[in-house]
Design a protein around this motif. Sequence first.
Motif, PDB file in Angstrom:
ATOM      1  N   ALA A 135       0.828  -1.088  -0.226  1.00 30.41           N
ATOM      2  CA  ALA A 135       0.043  -0.140   0.011  1.00 30.41           C
ATOM      3  C   ALA A 135       0.657   1.300   0.103  1.00 30.41           C
TER       4      ALA A 135
ATOM      5  N   ARG B 247      -4.683   5.409   2.902  1.00 32.27           N
ATOM      6  CA  ARG B 247      -5.791   5.318   3.227  1.00 32.27           C
ATOM      7  C   ARG B 247      -6.838   5.407   1.923  1.00 32.27           C
TER       8      ARG B 247
ATOM      9  N   TYR C 240      -6.136   2.041   0.307  1.00 33.77           N
ATOM     10  CA  TYR C 240      -7.066   0.992   0.783  1.00 33.77           C
ATOM     11  C   TYR C 240      -8.812   1.098   0.393  1.00 33.77           C
ATOM     12  N   ARG C 241      -9.074   2.247   0.209  1.00 30.89           N
ATOM     13  CA  ARG C 241     -10.413   2.600  -0.524  1.00 30.89           C
ATOM     14  C   ARG C 241     -10.468   2.222  -1.877  1.00 30.89           C
TER      15      ARG C 241
ATOM     16  N   GLU D 181     -10.541  -1.482  -2.347  1.00 31.46           N
ATOM     17  CA  GLU D 181     -11.832  -2.007  -2.036  1.00 31.46           C
ATOM     18  C   GLU D 181     -12.993  -1.783  -3.239  1.00 31.46           C
TER      19      GLU D 181
ATOM     20  N   TYR E 218      -0.537  -6.170  -2.157  1.00 29.72           N
ATOM     21  CA  TYR E 218      -1.495  -6.577  -3.164  1.00 29.72           C
ATOM     22  C   TYR E 218      -1.221  -6.938  -4.471  1.00 29.72           C
TER      23      TYR E 218
END
Length: 325
Positions: free
Chosen positions: A21, A33, A36-37, A40, A59
């Motif tokens: 990340a 952050r 991460y969004r 998703e 990832y």
Amino acid sequence: MRASRLLSLLLLLQTRGRMTAPELAEELEVSVRTVYRDVESLSVAGVPVYADRGPAGGYQLLDGYRTRLTGLTGDEAESLFLAGIPGPAAAELGLGSVLAAAQLKLMAALPPELRSRAGRIRERFHLDAPGWFREVERPDHLATVADAVWNQQRVEVRYQAWGKPEATRLLEPYGLILKTGVWYVAARADGHFRSYRVSRMRAVATLESRFERDQDFDLAAYWDTWSEQYRARLYHSEALVRLSPLARDLVPYYLGPFAARAVRETAGPPDEQGWVQVTLPIESPTHARMEFFRFGPDLEVLQPSELRELMVRSAAEVTRLYAGG
């Protein structure tokens, strides 16, 4: 903007494999952050991206998931990376991020074997456009002119030609040329095509009106013709000179490509010391005196007599200057 970032994230994972990340955040210039969004969101959209936990985690995409660019041979893939303009030039045009994104998409779309070959091109070939010992120009209005070229918009420029006062001109910009670190724009003005040095544009205003391009205009052919005409206008005289072996080697660096070609085309057989007679293009005797004096005792002017006398007087003046010191 977010859709573009999601695509970039997907292509990064496809091109580079597993990434953490923080690595993705640094590449995309966003916060962890946000990464991460975005991951998703890709998962919700059906993209098979998953996370490995632990020190070596990160990832990655499910094996076999990829977009493909079909129909490219290995040579074609390599040529796409050779054909790109230099990185600094792209940045000056305001295209640095666009070019990087395009290359990333291309690399992601290539099959692994072609991706490896294209990657080797970037590792082994680099284009450095400016000539030696020349300061690279970074024109203030280059990005504006480039945008007008792309969008076929007229521009009003305040231009200062060499040795002349500033003048306002209305141009229809057709194309940009990068010549040994100097940017020129080929433009139509008053129904005629001309070349303008972008660094001599003191102000540029983009107009709302657009223009229709002449479909017969060929930028490369125009530049070749203009270059030859420029050479003929600039060098309208000639000088017969003798060059030592050292001076012959220095001609491309001191006098440029036109003089270097003249040496190749006009050089006679060397004498016992290796000196040759050549005919060099010159602007004027006064200008040639300054250029030729750089060679010191390795260049002798034979003709015209006016230039030879200038060289003799200059040599005598230099001798008196140093003798008097």
